[in-house]
Design a protein around this motif. Structure first.
Motif, PDB file in Angstrom:
ATOM      1  N   GLY A  42      -1.404  -3.339  18.744  1.00 21.07           N
ATOM      2  CA  GLY A  42      -0.858  -2.724  17.535  1.00 21.07           C
ATOM      3  C   GLY A  42       0.023  -3.660  16.727  1.00 21.07           C
ATOM      4  O   GLY A  42       0.140  -3.523  15.521  1.00 21.07           O
ATOM      5  N   ALA A  43       0.668  -4.611  17.410  1.00 15.99           N
ATOM      6  CA  ALA A  43       1.514  -5.619  16.734  1.00 15.99           C
ATOM      7  C   ALA A  43       2.505  -4.992  15.757  1.00 15.99           C
ATOM      8  O   ALA A  43       2.730  -5.509  14.664  1.00 15.99           O
ATOM      9  N   GLY A  44       3.075  -3.862  16.160  1.00 19.23           N
ATOM     10  CA  GLY A  44       4.100  -3.234  15.319  1.00 19.23           C
ATOM     11  C   GLY A  44       3.576  -2.425  14.159  1.00 19.23           C
ATOM     12  O   GLY A  44       4.341  -2.022  13.273  1.00 19.23           O
ATOM     13  N   MET A 334       2.840   4.826  -4.408  1.00 16.67           N
ATOM     14  CA  MET A 334       3.690   5.903  -3.865  1.00 16.67           C
ATOM     15  C   MET A 334       4.741   5.423  -2.872  1.00 16.67           C
ATOM     16  O   MET A 334       5.853   5.949  -2.855  1.00 16.67           O
ATOM     17  N   VAL A 335       4.395   4.445  -2.027  1.00 12.87           N
ATOM     18  CA  VAL A 335       5.353   3.980  -1.006  1.00 12.87           C
ATOM     19  C   VAL A 335       6.262   2.905  -1.598  1.00 12.87           C
ATOM     20  O   VAL A 335       7.487   3.009  -1.531  1.00 12.87           O
ATOM     21  N   ASN A 336       5.656   1.899  -2.220  1.00 14.43           N
ATOM     22  CA  ASN A 336       6.458   0.799  -2.773  1.00 14.43           C
ATOM     23  C   ASN A 336       7.311   1.226  -3.967  1.00 14.43           C
ATOM     24  O   ASN A 336       8.208   0.500  -4.381  1.00 14.43           O
ATOM     25  N   THR A 337       7.042   2.407  -4.501  1.00 18.80           N
ATOM     26  CA  THR A 337       7.856   2.951  -5.591  1.00 18.80           C
ATOM     27  C   THR A 337       8.926   3.901  -5.059  1.00 18.80           C
ATOM     28  O   THR A 337       9.693   4.471  -5.846  1.00 18.80           O
ATOM     29  N   GLY A 338       8.919   4.134  -3.740  1.00 18.02           N
ATOM     30  CA  GLY A 338       9.922   5.020  -3.149  1.00 18.02           C
ATOM     31  C   GLY A 338       9.602   6.500  -3.270  1.00 18.02           C
ATOM     32  O   GLY A 338      10.425   7.347  -2.938  1.00 18.02           O
ATOM     33  N   LEU A 339       8.413   6.836  -3.739  1.00 19.25           N
ATOM     34  CA  LEU A 339       8.063   8.250  -3.917  1.00 19.25           C
ATOM     35  C   LEU A 339       7.651   8.925  -2.606  1.00 19.25           C
ATOM     36  O   LEU A 339       7.809  10.135  -2.444  1.00 19.25           O
ATOM     37  N   LEU A 340       7.078   8.156  -1.689  1.00 19.22           N
ATOM     38  CA  LEU A 340       6.666   8.709  -0.389  1.00 19.22           C
ATOM     39  C   LEU A 340       7.069   7.751   0.727  1.00 19.22           C
ATOM     40  O   LEU A 340       7.007   6.525   0.552  1.00 19.22           O
ATOM     41  N   PRO A 379       1.803  -2.639   7.379  1.00 17.55           N
ATOM     42  CA  PRO A 379       2.446  -2.383   6.088  1.00 17.55           C
ATOM     43  C   PRO A 379       2.801  -3.666   5.345  1.00 17.55           C
ATOM     44  O   PRO A 379       2.963  -3.654   4.125  1.00 17.55           O
ATOM     45  N   GLY A 380       2.879  -4.794   6.078  1.00 14.58           N
ATOM     46  CA  GLY A 380       3.299  -6.046   5.449  1.00 14.58           C
ATOM     47  C   GLY A 380       2.151  -6.893   4.931  1.00 14.58           C
ATOM     48  O   GLY A 380       2.379  -7.894   4.241  1.00 14.58           O
ATOM     49  N   ALA A 381       0.934  -6.499   5.243  1.00 16.74           N
ATOM     50  CA  ALA A 381      -0.227  -7.314   4.846  1.00 16.74           C
ATOM     51  C   ALA A 381      -0.394  -7.325   3.328  1.00 16.74           C
ATOM     52  O   ALA A 381       0.029  -6.399   2.631  1.00 16.74           O
ATOM     53  N   ARG A 382      -0.965  -8.413   2.830  1.00 12.91           N
ATOM     54  CA  ARG A 382      -1.401  -8.453   1.437  1.00 12.91           C
ATOM     55  C   ARG A 382      -2.814  -9.012   1.440  1.00 12.91           C
ATOM     56  O   ARG A 382      -3.140  -9.874   2.228  1.00 12.91           O
ATOM     57  N   ARG A 407      -2.768  -2.934   4.970  1.00 11.70           N
ATOM     58  CA  ARG A 407      -4.161  -2.953   5.420  1.00 11.70           C
ATOM     59  C   ARG A 407      -4.355  -2.074   6.625  1.00 11.70           C
ATOM     60  O   ARG A 407      -3.485  -1.980   7.489  1.00 11.70           O
ATOM     61  N   VAL A 408      -5.518  -1.456   6.702  1.00  9.63           N
ATOM     62  CA  VAL A 408      -5.884  -0.716   7.908  1.00  9.63           C
ATOM     63  C   VAL A 408      -6.287  -1.747   8.954  1.00  9.63           C
ATOM     64  O   VAL A 408      -7.183  -2.558   8.708  1.00  9.63           O
ATOM     65  N   VAL A 409      -5.599  -1.750  10.107  1.00 12.69           N
ATOM     66  CA  VAL A 409      -5.966  -2.726  11.142  1.00 12.69           C
ATOM     67  C   VAL A 409      -6.882  -2.115  12.200  1.00 12.69           C
ATOM     68  O   VAL A 409      -7.650  -2.841  12.824  1.00 12.69           O
ATOM     69  N   ALA A 410      -6.833  -0.812  12.368  1.00 13.10           N
ATOM     70  CA  ALA A 410      -7.773  -0.171  13.295  1.00 13.10           C
ATOM     71  C   ALA A 410      -7.841   1.327  13.014  1.00 13.10           C
ATOM     72  O   ALA A 410      -6.892   1.922  12.505  1.00 13.10           O
ATOM     73  N   THR A 411      -8.998   1.893  13.359  1.00 12.92           N
ATOM     74  CA  THR A 411      -9.205   3.331  13.227  1.00 12.92           C
ATOM     75  C   THR A 411      -9.756   3.844  14.551  1.00 12.92           C
ATOM     76  O   THR A 411     -10.610   3.190  15.161  1.00 12.92           O
ATOM     77  N   VAL A 412      -9.264   4.979  14.986  1.00 17.11           N
ATOM     78  CA  VAL A 412      -9.667   5.546  16.277  1.00 17.11           C
ATOM     79  C   VAL A 412     -10.150   6.972  16.053  1.00 17.11           C
ATOM     80  O   VAL A 412      -9.431   7.802  15.481  1.00 17.11           O
TER      81      VAL A 412
END
Ligand SMILES: NC(=O)N[C@@H](CC(=O)O)C(=O)O
Ligand SMILES: [Zn+2]
Ligand SMILES: [Zn+2]
Length: 426
Positions: A42-44, A334-340, A379-382, A407-412
């Protein structure tokens, strides 16, 4: 199935990293896991419930040259989705049990995401005669929509709502008064006038949403509004909800980010229905999503062939890809604007859409005993969007070349890894 151990993830982006043990598709432990089995590093990463898309166009049957259930399922898994609703505007139309059962079966065979067929409201999407909602409901259909077309006849819409109430399903309306959008090519406003494109007025959407809210309230049925695109629609929804109407609504990532300023190049990649609106609209839509006036994000993933997009504006088909960029656009707007916060992302991408469609095993809390439908997000990926690198044939992304966050790193899916590091596991 051997157990799956997801190492070092932060549920909802909160607290210190923990391990998650999954056994037989169910979360068996959260904390420090000594057990051995298949491992995901998961690497955080932020751990969220798997995303649910109420609005996807998979194009099978009929236009397998643009998307198949297999390629669309891959795009969904890579985008963090564990369930998608496949719209009925295929060829043949999904207006009977045979077609919906075929779509569901293909989805199960592919096995990358739960594919739920949407049933058409009217025969052939023609808006004249109700389809056999009862038989399709018996075949497992929970959402009905003529998407691509509006159920514009008010009596027919009322009947559909009455049936949907009796069947405990939901009607999802593509809100577009067709008499107001004849020949429409772009949002009716300054930009369309400047470019000489025929306008699609906001009122064509708002009038239908208002009418349908009144009908749903009268009948006591649930209504879902597809791809809300104007600030006026958000106002109507707020009013309808305040007076106790059982209405839910979705907004697309592209309507949260893009405006009709993009039309200046006449590049049909920006052509979509409903059209891209103004900056005031995107602002209002973001606020409505944050406040819960708009319940959720749905992609309206609409793959198109090159020849249907690489042509003059008026001849091009409307629609944009969405599955593999949705999360990043939600983070950007939504996240980077502080809305969610991440809890809010879980709500709009997973919990609310699962509840609207009545899925018992999706959008569940990340807790022991719950089904392991999960998405890991860095959350830190670009990253830079390249349509050619997406799953599937179509490449009609309006975000081409944009640098996006997260980025999505994995889906289960029920304990099985369906996407990992941008790849579908063999
Ligand atoms: N959104 C679009 O512009 N196009 C959709 C239909 C629809 O969602 O109305 C499609 O099927 O291509
Ligand atoms: Zn639509
Ligand atoms: Zn659609």
């Amino acid at each position: 199935m051997s157990p799956l151990i997801i190492r070092g993830v932060r549920p909802y982006g909160e607290g210190d990293p923990v391990d998650v043990l999954v056994r037989d598709g169910v979360i068996a432990a959260i904390g420090e896991v000594a057990e051995e089995g298949e491992e995901v590093d998961g690497a955080g990463a932020v751990l969220l419930p798997g995303f649910v898309d109420l609005h996807t166009h998979l194009r099978e049957p009929g236009r397998e040259d643009t998307e198949t259930i297999a390629s669309g399922s891959a795009a969904a898994a890579l985008g963090g989705y564990t369930a998608v609703f496949a719209m009925a505007n295929t060829n043949p139309v999904a207006d009977n049990a045979v077609v919906v059962e075929h779509v569901a079966r293909r989805g199960r065979e592919v096995g990358l995401v739960d594919v739920h067929p949407v049933g058409a409201v009217t025969v052939g999407l023609a808006g004249e005669k109700l389809a056999e909602l009862g038989t399709m409901a018996k075949a497992g259909v929970r959402v009905f929509s003529d998407d691509g077309h509006c159920v514009h006849d008010p009596l027919l819409m009322r009947r559909a709502l009455e049936y949907s109430k009796a069947l405990d399903v939901v009607v999802a309306q593509h809100a577009e008064e067709p008499r107001l959008t004849v020949g429409a090519q772009a949002h009716e406003g300054e930009q369309a006038s400047r470019l000489g494109l025929q306008g699609w007025p906001a009122a064509a959407e708002e009038a239908i949403v208002a009418r349908d809210c009144l009908l749903a309230k009268q009948v006591g049925a649930r209504l879902h509004v597809c791809h809300v695109s104007t600030s006026g629609t958000a106002d109507v929804l707020a009013w309808a909800k305040a007076r106790g109407t059982e209405v839910s609504a979705e907004v697309t990532p592209h309507h949260l980010l893009l405006t009709d300023e993009r039309l200046a190049t006449y590049d049909p990649v920006n052509k979509v229905n409903p059209p891209l609106r103004t900056a005031a609209d995107t602002e209002a839509l973001r606020r409505a999503l944050a406040d819960g006036v708009i319940d959720c994000v749905a992609t309206d993933h609409a793959p198109h062939a090159v020849q249907d997009k690489d042509c003059e504006w008026s001849a091009a088909r409307p629609g944009m890809l969405g599955l593999q960029t949705a999360l990043s656009i939600v983070v950007e707007t939504m996240v980077n604007t502080g809305l969610l916060d991440w809890r809010g992302v879980a709500r709009v991408m997973s919990e609310r859409p699962a509840a609207i469609a009545g899925l018992p095993d999706q959008g569940r809390p990340i807790e022991v005993g719950e089904p392991a439908n999960l998405t890991l997000v860095d959350p830190g990926a670009r990253w830079v969007v390249r349509g050619a690198e997406f799953a599937g044939v179509a490449a009609n992304t309006p975000f081409e070349g944009m640098e996006l966050p997260a980025r999505v790193v994995a889906t289960v899916l029920r304990g099985r890894v369906t996407a990992s590091s941008g790849r579908i596991p063999a």
